[in-house]
Design an enzyme around this catalytic site. Structure first.
Site, PDB file in Angstrom:
ATOM      1  CB  CYS A 169      -0.957   0.001   1.184  1.00  0.00           C
ATOM      2  SG  CYS A 169      -0.167   0.119   2.813  1.00  0.00           S
ATOM      3  CD1 TRP A 172     -13.092  39.731  -5.005  1.00  0.00           C
ATOM      4  CD2 TRP A 172     -11.068  40.070  -5.914  1.00  0.00           C
ATOM      5  NE1 TRP A 172     -12.913  38.804  -6.019  1.00  0.00           N
ATOM      6  CE2 TRP A 172     -11.686  38.994  -6.590  1.00  0.00           C
ATOM      7  CE3 TRP A 172      -9.787  40.464  -6.305  1.00  0.00           C
ATOM      8  CZ2 TRP A 172     -11.062  38.320  -7.650  1.00  0.00           C
ATOM      9  CZ3 TRP A 172      -9.160  39.787  -7.345  1.00  0.00           C
ATOM     10  CH2 TRP A 172      -9.794  38.736  -8.011  1.00  0.00           C
ATOM     11  CE1 TYR A 200      -9.032  33.854  -7.270  1.00  0.00           C
ATOM     12  CE2 TYR A 200      -6.744  34.567  -7.419  1.00  0.00           C
ATOM     13  CZ  TYR A 200      -7.789  33.793  -7.884  1.00  0.00           C
ATOM     14  OH  TYR A 200      -7.591  32.950  -8.944  1.00  0.00           O
ATOM     15  CG  ASP A 255     -16.076  37.179  -6.593  1.00  0.00           C
ATOM     16  OD1 ASP A 255     -15.050  37.503  -7.225  1.00  0.00           O
ATOM     17  OD2 ASP A 255     -16.932  36.391  -7.024  1.00  0.00           O
TER      18      ASP A 255
END
Length: 482
Positions: free
Chosen positions: A68, A420, A424, A440
């Site tokens: 694994c 904004w 972001y 936004d």
């Protein structure tokens, strides 16, 4: 992190991929530890011990399963303060912070005491930061030995070891095998070449097409390209005053719940940092089940949606400034011009990858007129130069290792960067899952609201996953914004 053995065993027995990377199972009868998704025969419950990290399992004397492959398990997401600190420390460790400044230097960069960092690591991961870093190097080496035909010496140095002798001794003492023996046991490895390919896991579901579409719409010509379901880009990383540049490519391996990352030879000296940035860019540590539950129906039918990160925080920040009040296509055009004019050329085998995006030091020395000559407004040119100078001087760091509140405040203090843009950048460069640009246009349109205060009120129930809520809202508008 306290684990419930009975619950862990149930998840282990079910091979539940939602728990992949959240714990590891050590099997006392074999001395091997596994991921929860391991397809080997299920051991008896009384023979299992459970650990919060691969490093903790190895610290208890267990060896990684060759089936694994614990080295490809997804990482843990960072949300609460403790996890966020550990998340940031892991990022800096992979960027070489321990090798450069030791534990004291790492703690200075995080703004915490060594005692506090050790306590957080012990609580969440079951080991000290130094022990964790050592295990990470060994697991990366194991992955390179398994997946590539790189010479053992190159594997040692690419994994972060300072000497081949130290690598061989530690590998044998920890795993009971020499590096050469591990390689001989993996006859299906990839052929030799200058660009090895490695595997990084994630927790399903994963909306690969959605993430790739987001990146494609915003790709910077010459720096990034998307073709035939593969994302490619150039990248430069500085280490000890030396800039390492090259290219990388990321493809989906859905049958393995993983992505395949091909890295050019020029980036191998900083391979751990490259893989960390890929994990961030493609949000591989995401826990989709927890996020979908927290978004109260907003994610229904799209639970695999991811939060696109950043391979380079400065690049994303410049892209955010260029995207202020313009369309996605318009920002993309400006970013391509900017990179072509001020970036550095790089050799790649791809005709559409020619340039490394310029770094803060380069941009800090530009004039407003030089940037404006590419069709960029003078006010945005000044904002880009101010951002570059803040980063070049070391007062601003844009990565998931940065303090979110302090970084956001520093961004807002720069000319031309408002709420904004800062939010972001927090979404993508800082990987802050609760970042929320409530002003936004697309967010307001998707919610049918015009008042930013009402937007914040409606989003309160989505905390701490509001950045993912933004992605779902943008998706509903088919990527009209940002």
């Amino acid at each position: 992190m306290k684990l419930d053995p009975a619950g862990c065993y149930r998840a282990f027995a079910a091979r539940d991929a939602r728990f992949d990377g959240r714990f590891f199972a050590g099997v006392t009868s074999t001395g091997i530890y596994c991921r929860p998704v391991c397809t080997a025969r299920l051991p008896r419950e009384e023979n299992c011990r459970f650990f919060p990290s691969a490093a903790a399992a190895e610290g208890a004397g267990f060896r990684p399963c060759l089936l694994c492959r614990p080295e490809v398990a997804p990482g843990l997401p960072g949300t609460d303060a403790g996890r966020r600190l550990a998340f940031a420390a892991v990022r800096l460790i992979n960027e070489g912070a321990l090798a450069e400044g030791g534990l004291a230097g790492l703690c200075d960069r995080l703004g915490v005491t060594s005692r506090h960092l050790r306590r957080v690591f012990g609580s969440l991961l079951g080991v000290s930061p130094v022990a964790f870093a050592q295990t990470q190097r060994l697991l990366l080496a194991k992955s390179l030995l398994t997946d590539t035909a790189m010479p053992v010496t190159d594997v040692a140095y690419a994994s972060g070891f300072a000497s081949l002798r130290r690598f061989n001794a530690l590998f044998r003492s920890r795993y009971g095998l020499t590096p050469t023996a591990v390689r001989q046991g993996e006859p299906g490895r990839l052929p030799a070449g200058d660009a090895p390919t490695l595997t990084l896991g994630y927790r399903p579901p994963y909306d690969w097409d959605g993430l790739l579409g987001f990146l494609c719409l915003r790709s910077i010509g010459g720096v990034e390209a998307v073709a035939d379901g593969v994302y490619r880009r150039t990248l430069a990383i500085s280490r000890n005053g030396v800039v390492h540049a090259g290219w990388l490519a990321v493809a989906h391996a859905p049958a393995k719940n993983a992505v395949r990352v091909t890295v050019a030879a020029g980036l191998l000296p900083v391979l751990p940092a490259v893989l960390t940035r890929v994990s961030h860019l493609f949000d591989l540590a995401c826990d989709p089940a927890a996020i979908a539950a927290g978004l109260a129906g907003l994610a229904d039918g799209h639970e695999g949606l991811r939060l696109p990160g950043a391979a380079d925080g400065f690049e994303v920040a410049v892209r955010a400034i260029l995207g202020q009040q313009v369309t996605v296509a318009g920002a993309r055009t400006l970013a391509r011009r900017f990179a072509a004019a001020f970036g550095e050329p790089v050799s790649t085998p791809f005709a559409d990858l020619t340039t490394v995006f310029p770094g803060p030091a380069r941009v800090a020395g530009l004039t407003v007129d030089a940037i404006a000559s590419q069709g960029i407004l003078a006010a945005r040119a000044r904002a880009i130069i101010g951002l570059a100078r803040a980063m070049a001087e070391g007062g601003l760091v844009l990565s998931p290792a940065a303090d979110v509140a302090a970084t956001r405040a520093a961004l807002l203090a720069l000319p031309g960067i408002g709420a904004w843009t800062a939010d972001y950048i927090a979404m993508r460069a800082l990987a802050w899952p609760d970042a929320f640009p409530h002003t936004d246009f697309g967010v307001k349109k998707a919610l049918g609201e015009t008042d930013p205060k009402r937007v914040l009120e409606r989003a309160a129930g989505w905390r701490p996953w509001r950045a993912y809520a933004v992605m779902h809202l943008w998706r509903s508008l088919q990527g009209e914004t940002a």
